[in-house]
Every structure is written in structure tokens, then in C-alpha cells.
Enzyme design. Structure first.
Site, short mmCIF file in Angstrom:
data_model
loop_
_atom_site.label_atom_id
_atom_site.label_comp_id
_atom_site.label_asym_id
_atom_site.label_seq_id
_atom_site.Cartn_x
_atom_site.Cartn_y
_atom_site.Cartn_z
N CYS A 265 0.99 -1.33 0.00
CA CYS A 265 0.15 -0.22 0.02
C CYS A 265 0.60 1.26 -0.03
CB CYS A 265 -0.85 0.02 1.19
SG CYS A 265 -2.34 -1.16 0.96
C1 UDX Z 1 -1.05 -0.31 5.46
C2 UDX Z 1 -2.04 0.83 6.27
O1 UDX Z 1 -1.36 0.79 7.86
C3 UDX Z 1 -3.35 0.48 6.29
O2 UDX Z 1 -4.05 1.28 6.81
C4 UDX Z 1 -3.74 0.44 4.68
O3 UDX Z 1 -5.12 0.42 4.52
C5 UDX Z 1 -2.93 -0.48 3.88
O4 UDX Z 1 -1.35 -0.23 4.27
P1 UDX Z 1 0.19 -2.57 5.65
O5 UDX Z 1 0.93 -2.14 4.55
O6 UDX Z 1 -0.46 -3.77 6.05
O7 UDX Z 1 -0.96 -1.43 5.94
O8 UDX Z 1 1.32 -2.24 6.87
P2 UDX Z 1 1.81 -1.14 8.09
O9 UDX Z 1 1.74 -1.88 9.45
O10 UDX Z 1 0.87 -0.03 8.12
O11 UDX Z 1 3.47 -1.08 7.75
C6 UDX Z 1 3.75 -0.61 6.29
C7 UDX Z 1 5.23 -0.36 6.45
O12 UDX Z 1 5.64 0.60 7.19
C8 UDX Z 1 5.96 -1.68 6.78
O13 UDX Z 1 7.06 -1.73 6.22
C9 UDX Z 1 6.40 -1.30 8.36
O14 UDX Z 1 7.39 -2.14 8.75
C10 UDX Z 1 6.67 0.33 8.17
N1 UDX Z 1 6.61 1.01 9.27
C11 UDX Z 1 5.30 1.14 10.04
C12 UDX Z 1 7.50 1.49 9.84
O15 UDX Z 1 8.82 1.62 9.50
N2 UDX Z 1 7.68 2.40 10.96
C13 UDX Z 1 6.48 2.54 11.61
O16 UDX Z 1 6.30 3.38 12.67
C14 UDX Z 1 5.14 1.94 11.29
#
Ligand code: UDX
Length: 433
Positions: A265
Site C-alpha cells: 500500500c
Molecule cells: C498499511 C496501512 O497501515 C493500512 O491502513 C492500509 O490500508 C494498507 O497499508 P500495511 O501495508 O499492511 O498497512 O502495513 P503497516 O503495518 O501499516 O506497515 C507498512 C510499512 O511501514 C511496513 O514496512 C512497516 O515495517 C513500516 N513501518 C510502520 C515503519 O517503518 N515504521 C512505523 O512506525 C510503522
């Protein structure tokens, strides 16, 4: 209510199971026979926590079924959610071919149907898509929007791995509708969800989804930029963000520095928004930076390692965590890819381990990386260990767990270890400190 859902990926299936568990009568539609059969046997074709149990329950109570027959499903339901994939094209714009194909299949049943029907897009699409791309296809039925059928957009905010929990307990529900009647029917579908519901026009609902993901991605890139400043002065960005996050206006969530954001996403949606803005002759200086920081961050981590270890050529590197985050086998846009690619370019010998994602990762870099069956095997005789994601099994490992390494350098790219325990016997390189 009788609801049909087209597309049984993680958004469609989770929404279907969620609606069924709230008492609706749900028909899931997919073109892949194998998926349809599995769902009807109560076996989810994807892994999401809690999904199998709830799917079995709603299938056995006859509140959910799957079919390949779009026509029948449209005729027998009053509301259809469109949940098919919207991947990126090469230029970053949104590939709408699956949405268009799904909607084309709805034209004939709409034509033949006497009752009012609402079509609602859940797939992530740029503002204007529902009215400018989906509606013209439905118009081919000869029926009139606002009279014979309703049109809506209801973005999803589901995180992979905890999608069911996110569906059942959302922070808010955004309902975009062509008119009041559409909004009434959409509200009825979410009647049992006691959370704020924002009713908007369709374009605004589409924009809310992109803006939410772009802002979350911005928080991550912001944290990563600040983390580099913290590294240069020897303070810890996690402590800094704890202090920042205590301000009610600045939530602590998504301010964790790491190797950048991956997944299906954030990278895709930010690129699509940038591309969309360009079409509208608007500049996106901030979002361009969000993307470039995200590209630089994995390379920055490897550069820092190279500096500390005086090169990685010929060194054995245990690389823990290949999925884009812990808890999934998904490797789309995983930061492990640029990190490992760089390590290989520098002549390192990479042995990787992930509880679920090794097979998928091997498709990204066929034959280039060795895979271990366990964390212990990967660490055996390694000179360096890099932890890329936050699987539970990587959290809170102690120095003893790294006892069979030959070297003593640990790169904690997701800050899953308790750093204090590693200060004596290890060279601990934590992102952002
Ligand atoms: C995301 C959104 O959170 C969700 O609302 C949307 O509909 C789809 O995309 P997702 O891709 O499943 O969800 O994962 P998420 O848990 O949000 O993490 C995304 C990425 O960001 C991951 O690579 C994660 O490791 C990274 N991340 C997340 C960070 O590097 N730091 C953070 O503080 C949070």
C-alpha cells in the site's frame, strides 16, 4: 442485508467475513475457481489472523458463500462492494484493468434487475475514478444512477496481518456516496459498528484514503530523516519520538525509524498520488521527499554497516526478516530487497531467514541468496547479523541467541532488541542511535 463482494483478496474476504459475522448475508465473488471452492469449504485462501475460525463459522451458518457467477450474485443482493486489486503501472499510476473488468460483468445483471442496487468501490482508486471510470461502465446498462442504482466509495484501512481486527474494530468508517439514498444503504451495512462515520461525496472519500496512507508514510520518512540526525549526535530517535508522542497533537504511532516502509500500500499509494497530482499540474515536493528518503534508508543502513565493519566483502551475513514486516509472507516492496541487493553488490555472502517469506523472496532474487531453515542455522558462524523486520521471534532475543556467530556485529534495522543487553559483547548498530 444481502451483500455481494467482488474479489476475495485480503480486503474482499476479510470484509465479507466481517460483514457476515455482523449478521449480513454475504456472497463473495471471484474468477478463480480454486479460491471459490476453498472459501466454500471454510478454508481462507490467504492467511490473516482469526480469519479461518470466523470463515468456518459464517460458512457453516450459511451466512457466507462464494461463487464465480457475478450475474446471479448481483441479482440476489442489494449492495455490491468492489474489492479487486489496483496495482501500480510502471509509471506509478493506478492500473484499473481489474476494476473495469469486474464492473463490466455487472452491467448485464443491472440491466435485467428491477430492484434498486448500490455499487460501492472499496479498492483504492484516485479521486474521480468511481465517477469517471466506474460509472460510465454501469451507465451502459441503460439504467440511471440516483434512480435505478446508487454509487458509493468506502475506503478500507486494513493492515495486513491484523486485517480482521482492523475491520471489526475500525477507528472510523468513511462513506462516500452519490446521493443520500446510497449513503443510507451504506450506513445500514455498517449499522452495528459503533464508531464515527463520516459521510462525504465520492471524490472526498477516495482522497481520504490516499491522504491517510500518504500521511502515515510521511510520518515514517520523517522518523527516518530525524533518525539520521540522531545517529550523527549519538542520541536515540526512539527516545526522542517517545517524548514527541506524548503531545496529544503528535501521536507516537508510525514514528518508528527502520529500513523504510514497504508493502502493498504505502509505496504504491504515495506514488499514485504523486502521479495524480502531476496530471493535475500540482507539485508534490513533500511526497517526493517521502519517497526518496524511503529509497535511501536501506542503503544508508548498509553504508553505516560497511563503515563500522570496514567492508562486507567475503563476510557471512545472517539476514533475518525478508517480509515487508513481521507476521506476513508478503515481500512486495520489502526493504530486504534493496538491502540484500546492495550487500551482494558489495561482495557479501548472504544467508537469509524468514519464518514465512523465503520462498516469495527467492522469486525476487532467484538463486542469489542462500536460505536457512531456522534463525539458529542462519546465525551459525556469521560475521554479521542484520534484522530487517519485526517478527515476534526476533523480538527480545538475548545475547545468548547470537552465541554461535563468529563475529559480533548486529544491525538492528527495526529496533526489536533490547539494546542495553548488547553493549558489552557486541557492536550493536541500532537504526536511529
Ligand atoms: C498499511 C496501512 O497501515 C493500512 O491502513 C492500509 O490500508 C494498507 O497499508 P500495511 O501495508 O499492511 O498497512 O502495513 P503497516 O503495518 O501499516 O506497515 C507498512 C510499512 O511501514 C511496513 O514496512 C512497516 O515495517 C513500516 N513501518 C510502520 C515503519 O517503518 N515504521 C512505523 O512506525 C510503522
Amino acid at each position: 442485508m444481502k451483500i455481494s463482494i467482488i474479489g476475495t483478496g485480503y480486503v474482499g474476504l476479510v470484509s465479507g467475513v466481517g460483514f457476515a459475522s455482523k449478521g449480513h448475508d454475504v456472497t463473495c465473488i471471484d474468477i478463480v475457481e480454486e479460491k471459490v471452492d476453498k472459501i466454500n469449504r471454510g478454508e481462507p485462501p490467504i492467511y490473516e489472523e482469526g480469519l479461518e475460525e470466523l470463515l468456518k463459522d459464517v460458512v457453516s451458518n450459511d451466512r457466507l458463500r462464494a461463487t464465480k457467477d457475478t450475474e446471479e450474485a448481483i441479482k440476489e443482493t442489494e449492495l455490491t462492494f468492489i474489492c479487486v486489486g489496483t496495482p501500480s503501472k510502471q509509471d506509478g499510476s493506478v492500473d484499473l484493468s481489474s476494476v473495469e473488468k469486474a464492473v463490466q460483468d455487472m452491467v448485464q445483471p443491472l440491466k435485467e434487475k428491477d430492484e434498486y442496487h448500490v455499487f460501492c468501490v472499496k479498492s483504492t482508486v484516485v479521486p474521480g475514478t468511481t465517477e469517471e471510470k466506474v460509472l460510465p461502465i454501469l451507465d451502459r446498462s441503460g439504467k440511471k444512477v440516483g434512480e435505478d442504482f446508487g454509487l458509493g466509495m468506502n475506503p478500507e484501512f486494513l493492515r495486513e496481518g491484523i486485517a480482521l481486527e482492523d475491520f471489526l474494530n475500525p477507528d472510523r468508517i468513511v462513506l462516500g456516496g452519490w446521493d443520500e439514498k446510497t449513503l443510507e444503504i451504506l450506513s445500514k451495512a455498517y449499522e452495528k459498528f459503533e464508531v464515527p462515520k463520516l459521510k462525504t461525496d465520492i471524490k472526498t472519500a477516495e482522497m481520504i484514503k490516499y491522504t491517510s496512507n500518504a500521511l502515515l508514510a510521511t510520518k515514517i520518512s520523517f522518523a527516518n530523516e530525524i533518525s539520521r540526525i540522531c545517529e550523527s549526535i549519538g542520541i536515540d530517535v526512539y527516545e526522542v519520538m517517545d517524548g514527541v508522542g506524548l503531545d496529544d497533537r503528535l501521536k507516537r504511532d508510525f514514528l518508528n525509524a527502520g529500513a523504510g516502509f514497504g508493502g502493498s500500500c504505502f509505496p504504491k499509494d504515495v506514488k499514485a498520488l504523486v502521479n495524480y497530482a502531476k496530471e493535475k499540474d500540482q507539485e508534490t515536493k513533500l511526497l517526493n521527499s517521502v519517497l526518496s528518503i524511503n529509497e535511501e534508508q536501506p542503503v544508508h543502513i548498509i553504508n553505516r554497516l560497511e563503515y563500522v565493519s570496514e567492508g562486507v566483502k567475503g563476510k557471512k551475513i545472517a539476514f533475518l526478516g525478508l517480509a515487508f514486516k513481521g507476521g506476513t509472507d508478503d515481500v512486495r516492496e520489502t526493504r530486504a530487497f534493496p538491502m540484500i541487493t546492495r550487500l551482494l553488490e558489495l561482495g557479501a555472502d548472504v544467508i537469509a531467514y524468514d519464518p514465512e517469506a523465503s520462498e516469495n523472496f527467492n522469486e525476487l532474487l532467484p538463486g542469489k541468496v542462500q536460505y536457512a531453515n531456522s534463525r539458529e542455522d542462519a546465525l551459525e558462524d556469521a560475521d554479521i547479523c542484520i534484522i530487517q523486520n519485526d517478527w515476534d521471534e526476533f523480538k527480545n532475543l538475548t545475547p545468548k541467541d547470537f552465541g554461535h556467530m563468529k563475529g559480533n556485529i548486529i544491525v538492528d534495522a527495526r529496533r526489536v532488541l533490547n539494546r542495553e543487553e548488547f553493549t558489552d559483547d557486541f557492536i550493536y548498530i541500532g537504526v536511529g542511535m
